[in-house]
Design an enzyme around this catalytic site. Structure first.
Site, PDB file in Angstrom:
ATOM      1  N   HIS A   1      -1.976   4.931  -3.351  1.00 39.21           N
ATOM      2  CA  HIS A   1      -1.364   4.569  -2.068  1.00 39.21           C
ATOM      3  C   HIS A   1      -0.783   5.798  -1.376  1.00 39.21           C
ATOM      4  O   HIS A   1      -0.371   6.766  -2.024  1.00 39.21           O
ATOM      5  CB  HIS A   1      -0.269   3.514  -2.268  1.00 39.21           C
TER       6      HIS A   1
ATOM      7  N   HIS B   1       5.394  -1.320  -6.009  1.00 35.72           N
ATOM      8  CA  HIS B   1       6.255  -1.132  -4.841  1.00 35.72           C
ATOM      9  C   HIS B   1       6.257  -2.404  -3.988  1.00 35.72           C
ATOM     10  O   HIS B   1       5.210  -3.026  -3.795  1.00 35.72           O
ATOM     11  CB  HIS B   1       5.700  -0.038  -3.907  1.00 35.72           C
TER      12      HIS B   1
ATOM     13  N   CYS C   1      11.534   0.407   0.437  1.00 36.44           N
ATOM     14  CA  CYS C   1      10.612   0.392  -0.693  1.00 36.44           C
ATOM     15  C   CYS C   1      11.389   0.007  -1.955  1.00 36.44           C
ATOM     16  O   CYS C   1      12.321   0.709  -2.357  1.00 36.44           O
ATOM     17  CB  CYS C   1       9.966   1.766  -0.853  1.00 36.44           C
TER      18      CYS C   1
ATOM     19  N   HIS D   1       0.733   5.405  -9.936  1.00 32.62           N
ATOM     20  CA  HIS D   1       1.690   5.388 -11.046  1.00 32.62           C
ATOM     21  C   HIS D   1       1.891   3.971 -11.542  1.00 32.62           C
ATOM     22  O   HIS D   1       1.459   3.011 -10.909  1.00 32.62           O
ATOM     23  CB  HIS D   1       3.008   6.033 -10.624  1.00 32.62           C
TER      24      HIS D   1
END
Lengths: 123, 123
Positions: free
Chosen positions: A103, A69, A117, A65
Site C-alpha cells: 500500500h 490499517h 490510520c 507489513h
C-alpha cells in the site's frame, strides 16, 4: 483517567495540543508528517490512532507489513495503492488494508491529504 | 484484498456506500445511529472502526465496560462525560476512554454530533 487531545482551531493547519510530530521515514523528501493521536502514552494497550498528512506532490512509503490499517480520510484528496490497484480517495472515505498488503498513499491534489490510520498495538 | 467504503457525498448527511445502520440500544429514544465502518466483515481481526451520530438533544448510553475507546469527532459539537467530569468536544477533538471508565456523549448543539470510535476486536 482518559485523555482529551484538543484539535487546534487557531489556523488552517491540522494539529492538536500536546501532540507533536513524530519521525517518518524519508519525512523531508516525501513531504509527510505523522502524529500519534492515541497511543501507549495515553494508556492505550489495544490500538493506536495516528494522523498522517501528505503535502501536494508527496507520498507515503511503499509498505508491506504484518499489521493491518484502518484509514479514514479527514481532508484533501489523493490516491491509495492497494496491492496492484490504485483508488481515488477523498474526505470521509474509509480504507481497510489487510496484513501484508502492499500500500501507498499519494497526494496529487492542491491541498494537504490528511487521514487517520488505526493500527494494532506495536509489540 | 483490502476494502474501500466510499463516503456518500450526495447530500448533507454522513453515510457510506455498503455500510448500513446497526442496532444501537435505545436507538429510537436516544437519537443515536451506529455504523461499523471497519469490522470483521472486512477481515479486520485486531480493531473495529465505527461511526456514531447523535442528533440534537440525543445522547449515547451511560457505559462502563472492559474495552477501551479511541474517539475522533468528525462533525458537530457536544460533550463527553469521562468518569465524573464533562468536557466540551467539537470537530477534530480526540478522546481516549480507558477500560472501565464511565462515559457518555451528549449533543447539546443544533447539528448532528458525529464521531469515529475505535475498539479492540469483540471476543
Amino acid at each position: 483517567m482518559g485523555t482529551i487531545h484538543r484539535f487546534n482551531r487557531q489556523h488552517g493547519a491540522f494539529s492538536w495540543h500536546d501532540v507533536g510530530i513524530k519521525a517518518y521515514p524519508g519525512q523531508e523528501s516525501l513531504h509527510v508528517t505523522k502524529r500519534e493521536l492515541i497511543s501507549k502514552r495515553d494508556g492505550a494497550q489495544h490500538f493506536e490512532v495516528r494522523y498522517f498528512e501528505v503535502q501536494p506532490g508527496g507520498y507515503t512509503s511503499l509498505d508491506t507489513h504484518q499489521h493491518d490499517h484502518g484509514v479514514v480520510v479527514l481532508r484533501g484528496s489523493g490516491t491509495v495503492l492497494l496491492a496492484e490497484k490504485t483508488f481515488a480517495i477523498t474526505f470521509g472515505d474509509v480504507v481497510y488494508i489487510e496484513p501484508f498488503e502492499k500500500h501507498q498513499f499519494h497526494n496529487a491534489g492542491k491541498e494537504p491529504l490528511g487521514f487517520l490510520c488505526v493500527i494494532p498495538p506495536k509489540p
